[in-house]
Design an enzyme around this catalytic site. Structure first.
Site, PDB file in Angstrom:
ATOM      1  CB  CYS A 189      -0.927   0.012   1.206  1.00  0.00           C
ATOM      2  SG  CYS A 189      -2.107  -1.348   1.261  1.00  0.00           S
ATOM      3  CG  HIS A 194      -0.499   3.488   4.601  1.00  0.00           C
ATOM      4  ND1 HIS A 194      -0.789   2.178   4.279  1.00  0.00           N
ATOM      5  CD2 HIS A 194       0.190   3.424   5.771  1.00  0.00           C
ATOM      6  CE1 HIS A 194      -0.306   1.362   5.188  1.00  0.00           C
ATOM      7  NE2 HIS A 194       0.284   2.099   6.106  1.00  0.00           N
TER       8      HIS A 194
END
Length: 454
Positions: free
Chosen positions: A56, A111
């Site tokens: 991710c 993130h």
């Protein structure tokens, strides 16, 4: 809304394999009719060889900067307690679009930085709402060894440009909040679009849907709807939410002047309860087989991107940075290494060939493979997340047309060794770029600036 500046909706899907959606031969085979997404696919370009990063954090960094995440020190998924993320020197897609007059909003998982100077609103976004890292942290509260008084607690965050990010202490990330979080993202997305229309500003909405990231727990209105379990219910939820955003664009008459991208950030989940499908390939996220790298990517821009078209030409996630900025009339920074190539001619149908020949595959800091067209030079062979990581021994060249599941180390009739000239050239170009601009180390301080050769 100025016609020379298209709106951009980037709908980023978490951990979705190539075999989940109906338009990629999934859908009903996975227990859910993804009708809205499938219809959308018929209205634009469907890519079969869209290559993201294996995790991710690196995928989101690559999309935001147009650079291999190994360059940015963001090559590995960010965990609680780690200082890191994009340094201030990086120029994100939102930085560029904001400077061009766009309203910008990031909803959901960022993130790539969760500390002062590294939030989305420090990198070009006007507003942000989402978790500091990822959704698996909602499991903490159910862990019998976890103690909220002693251990870290994850809350949702909200931020506006020019202000410190606020920890919402009344919104702890629990399984219940994670289940319902996308409804809140939709509410805020509708409000952002409404405000942008009222202000007559082009907008960039970076919508990071939480599915199909673990835990796959559908909202109450989708619970049991498929009759095929929670994973299928979540696919129906994902389909609904994407359709709701499309409907909101149509409500404002924005369909024709909005570039919409539906794309994943890496291959499917591997944990058995939530296991996803990589479609015709093998692999999962956190690994370097094609199933972990290829993810759905659909692009629609009526009148500019030809409808009902599909391709197996190679496109890398960094290309979205360069292409979208070029379409918006921004161009890309010239003072740093940019790996994304402009795919505008290919996406529009002016050419049938991708503007990219190949890409390099990293899993964390280790180079696993080099891709050139439909060939792959495998240095490290890792199929699934939990498989051991070891050198391949004898280097392998795989033909992904004849061996899509990467089962055969050597084709005894066609060794394809001539491809090494292309792999070597791609590696050489990358090595030269690192001489011009050294890699930013992981965990670099916020004010770090790479020394660039003049």
């Amino acid at each position: 809304m100025p016609r020379n500046k298209p709106n951009i909706l980037y709908f980023h899907v978490d951990n979705i394999g190539l075999g989940e959606l109906g338009c990629y031969s999934g859908g009903l085979l996975r227990g859910a009719d993804t009708a809205r997404i499938d219809q959308f696919a018929a209205e634009g370009l469907k890519l079969w060889h869209f290559v993201a990063e294996a995790q991710c954090t690196p995928s989101r960094s690559a999309l935001m900067t147009g650079r291999y995440p190994i360059r940015s020190g963001t090559h590995t998924v960010a965990l609680a307690g780690e200082e890191g993320g994009l340094v201030a020197w990086e120029r994100t897609m939102a930085d560029m679009l904001s400077d061009a007059g766009y309203a910008t909003s990031c909803l959901g998982k960022w993130h790539i930085g969760a500390s002062e100077g590294r939030w989305p609103t420090d990198h070009g976004f006007d507003e942000f709402y989402g978790p500091p890292r990822s959704y698996d942290e909602c499991f903490w509260v159910d862990d019998p060894w976890y103690d909220e008084k002693r251990d870290p607690v994850t809350y949702m965050y909200e931020a506006r440009k020019g202000e410190p990010a606020r920890e919402l202490t009344d919104q702890q990330l629990t399984p219940a909040r994670r289940r319902d979080v996308d409804a809140e993202y939709l509410k805020r997305a509708f409000d952002f679009i409404d405000r942008s229309v009222k202000d007559d500003r082009p907008f960039y909405l970076y919508f990071n849907h939480s599915l199909m990231h673990i835990p796959l727990t559908p909202r109450k209105e989708f619970e049991g709807k498929s009759g095929e379990g929670e994973n299928a219910d979540c696919l129906l939820e994902l389909d609904h939410d994407f359709g709701a955003l499309l409907d909101h664009l149509e409500k404002h008459g924005l369909t024709d002047n909005t570039i919409v991208v539906f794309a994943g950030d890496n291959g499917p989940e591997e944990m058995l309860l939530y296991r996803g499908s990589p479609g015709p390939y093998d692999g999962s996220y956190f690994a370097s087989r094609e199933g972990g790298l290829r993810t759905p990517c659909l692009v629609r821009w009526p009148g500019k991107v030809a409808a009902d078209r599909e391709s197996n030409e190679l496109v890398h996630i960094t290309d979205m940075y360069t292409t979208l900025l070029t379409w918006a009339g921004c161009g890309v920074p010239q003072d740093r290494e940019i790996d994304g190539v402009d795919q505008g001619s290919f996406f529009s149908g002016q050419t049938e060939e991708s503007g990219r020949e190949g890409s390099i595959v990293w899993v964390g800091p280790r180079m696993h493979a080099v891709k050139w067209r439909h060939f792959k030079f495998q240095l490290i062979d890792q199929k699934y997340f939990f498989d051991p990581v070891a050198p391949s021994g004898f280097p392998m060249v795989r033909n992904l047309i004849t061996d899509p599941k990467e089962r055969e180390p050597i084709n005894h009739r066609h060794f394809h060794t001539w491809t090494m000239a292309h792999f070597g050239r791609l590696l050489g170009e990358y090595e030269e770029s690192v001489k011009r601009e050294p890699l930013i180390p992981a965990g670099a301080p916020l004010d770090y600036v790479p020394r660039r050769e003049k």
